[in-house]
Design a protein around this motif. Structure first.
Motif, PDB file in Angstrom:
ATOM      1  N   LEU A 255       2.771  -6.994  -9.311  1.00  0.00           N
ATOM      2  CA  LEU A 255       2.120  -5.722  -9.793  1.00  0.00           C
ATOM      3  C   LEU A 255       3.598  -4.720  -9.150  1.00  0.00           C
ATOM      4  O   LEU A 255       4.345  -4.022  -9.240  1.00  0.00           O
ATOM      5  N   ILE A 256       4.105  -5.478  -8.307  1.00  0.00           N
ATOM      6  CA  ILE A 256       5.549  -4.130  -7.583  1.00  0.00           C
ATOM      7  C   ILE A 256       6.161  -4.486  -8.423  1.00  0.00           C
ATOM      8  O   ILE A 256       7.617  -3.708  -8.880  1.00  0.00           O
ATOM      9  N   ARG A 257       6.420  -6.201  -9.124  1.00  0.00           N
ATOM     10  CA  ARG A 257       7.609  -6.012  -9.662  1.00  0.00           C
ATOM     11  C   ARG A 257       7.332  -5.067 -10.978  1.00  0.00           C
ATOM     12  O   ARG A 257       8.423  -4.957 -11.893  1.00  0.00           O
ATOM     13  N   ASP A 258       6.119  -4.774 -11.730  1.00  0.00           N
ATOM     14  CA  ASP A 258       5.864  -4.337 -12.450  1.00  0.00           C
ATOM     15  C   ASP A 258       5.534  -2.423 -11.918  1.00  0.00           C
ATOM     16  O   ASP A 258       5.220  -1.879 -13.047  1.00  0.00           O
ATOM     17  N   GLY A 259       6.083  -2.712 -11.001  1.00  0.00           N
ATOM     18  CA  GLY A 259       6.019  -1.206 -10.765  1.00  0.00           C
ATOM     19  C   GLY A 259       5.222  -0.267 -10.173  1.00  0.00           C
ATOM     20  O   GLY A 259       5.101   1.010  -9.722  1.00  0.00           O
ATOM     21  N   ALA A 260       4.177  -1.332  -9.158  1.00  0.00           N
ATOM     22  CA  ALA A 260       3.750  -1.067  -8.482  1.00  0.00           C
ATOM     23  C   ALA A 260       4.493  -0.416  -7.033  1.00  0.00           C
ATOM     24  O   ALA A 260       5.422  -1.250  -6.808  1.00  0.00           O
ATOM     25  N   THR A 261       3.519   0.657  -6.087  1.00  0.00           N
ATOM     26  CA  THR A 261       4.654   0.884  -5.050  1.00  0.00           C
ATOM     27  C   THR A 261       4.332  -0.504  -4.142  1.00  0.00           C
ATOM     28  O   THR A 261       3.099  -0.984  -3.485  1.00  0.00           O
ATOM     29  N   LEU A 262       5.405  -0.737  -3.130  1.00  0.00           N
ATOM     30  CA  LEU A 262       5.441  -1.576  -2.080  1.00  0.00           C
ATOM     31  C   LEU A 262       4.776  -1.077  -0.659  1.00  0.00           C
ATOM     32  O   LEU A 262       5.465   0.174   0.060  1.00  0.00           O
TER      33      LEU A 262
END
Length: 360
Positions: free
Chosen positions: A261-268
């Motif tokens: 998800l983070i790789r695809d643009g989710a906020t860490l």
């Protein structure tokens, strides 16, 4: 809305083959649930099948059972129907709730994750829920094992909403019986299912859309690549809500979903401050508007047989976008939507996520 109309609307959504889309279309076309119920058999016949409507006595028994369990109904269009959920594509026309309904009107954050979560992830979810509660956010989750359970435990004192995939009288998982009762007494339980309905596998993706729809954003704490938590995250993103994920070790399969998800643009995110900062930048203009304004779901009262045949010829067992059917047929959206509604009521059409349809 009169009590009679409320009863007929509940009867409408409890009728076979009536889903959120057809529910809206029928009310848009006929103006009242009573008129829609009377029209269903004729529409189904035009779609090449037969359809019945929910038995009035059965609906009356459901209402009595719901009240006996301490539940009440929220119908789409009610002033206290959750506003953010109302804007969700495919939002349930009728909810049954037990507990403090005012919680759904406060800023909500969903916390979801693995059922077989690690001890560290469970501790983090509980701590994150506590911190969000201290920052006056309500935590939404699904009362499942693992991350969901800890999210509710961490927020039970400050505000928590449990969304379940069964009737309000059904406990699942069994070990959460005490927690579910505690959430009902001190927080809010939400379901779209009548009393007695068991938690079948197909109910959980539908439950996830309610979790995502109630919240300004969804935090995934720990999740495998193909998990229900990622379905919730996807639904949140499609609705214009914030998608957040907690990073994990690449050596742990349970963290792969979050890292993807983070790789695809989710906020860490790493703490409650990160979450509140992310949802603080939430732009209401990103949210789909007017789900119950009876617009955007056009239907027609006059469809020629040639038009009906043209739409059916474009359909098959593979799901196709409705927009593509409109483009290829050259017909108006109202005509295409009407044909699809008739086929659905006739038992010949299945609706899929993302506005896609196929022949059964």
């Amino acid at each position: 809305m009169s009590e009679r109309e409320r009863f007929e609307r509940l009867r409408l959504i409890r009728s076979p083959r009536i889903g959120p889309v057809s529910y809206r279309q029928l009310l848009a076309r006929f103006g009242s649930a009573g008129e829609a119920l009377r029209a269903i058999p004729h529409l189904a016949e035009r779609g090449g099948g037969r359809a019945s409507v929910a038995d009035a006595a059965a609906v009356e028994r459901e209402i009595a059972a719901t009240r006996a369990l301490g539940g009440r109904y929220l119908l789409m269009g009610d002033a206290d129907y959750p506003a953010l959920l109302d804007q969700m594509e495919g939002a349930p026309p009728a909810l049954i709730v037990r507990g403090d309904g005012a919680l759904a009107a406060r800023p909500c954050v969903a916390i979801v994750g693995a059922r077989n979560a690690s001890a560290a992830a469970c501790r983090f979810a509980r701590s994150l829920a506590q911190e969000l509660g201290q920052r006056e956010a309500v935590v939404v989750s699904g009362l499942a094992r693992g991350i969901d359970t800890e999210a509710h435990r961490g927020s039970i004192d400050t505000g928590t909403i449990g969304v379940i995939a069964c009737g309000i009288d059904v406990i699942f998982p069994p070990e959460n019986a005490g927690l579910q009762e505690d959430v009902a007494a001190r927080g809010l339980i939400v379901t779209e299912h009548p009393p007695g309905v068991q938690p079948l596998a197909r109910h959980f993706p539908a439950r996830n859309r309610i979790i995502a729809g109630l919240a300004l954003g969804t935090v995934v704490v720990e999740a495998a690549p193909k998990s229900g938590s990622l379905i919730t995250a996807r639904l949140a993103g499609e609705a214009g809500r914030e998608v957040m994920a907690v990073p994990g070790s690449p050596l742990d399969p349970r963290a792969q979903g979050c890292n993807m998800l983070i790789r695809d643009g989710a906020t860490l995110v790493q703490n409650g401050a990160d979450v509140m900062e992310a949802i603080g930048g939430f732009d209401p203009r990103m949210v789909r508007q007017g789900s119950f304004d009876f617009v955007g779901e056009p239907v027609s009262s006059d469809v020629a047989e040639s038009e009906r045949a043209a739409v059916v010829a474009l359909l098959g067992p593979a799901a196709a976008p409705v927009d593509e059917l409109i483009r290829l047929s050259g017909l108006s959206p109202a005509v295409v939507q009407t044909v699809l509604l008739e086929l659905e009521l006739g038992g010949r059409l299945e609706r899929h996520a993302g506005g896609r349809v196929s022949l059964t």
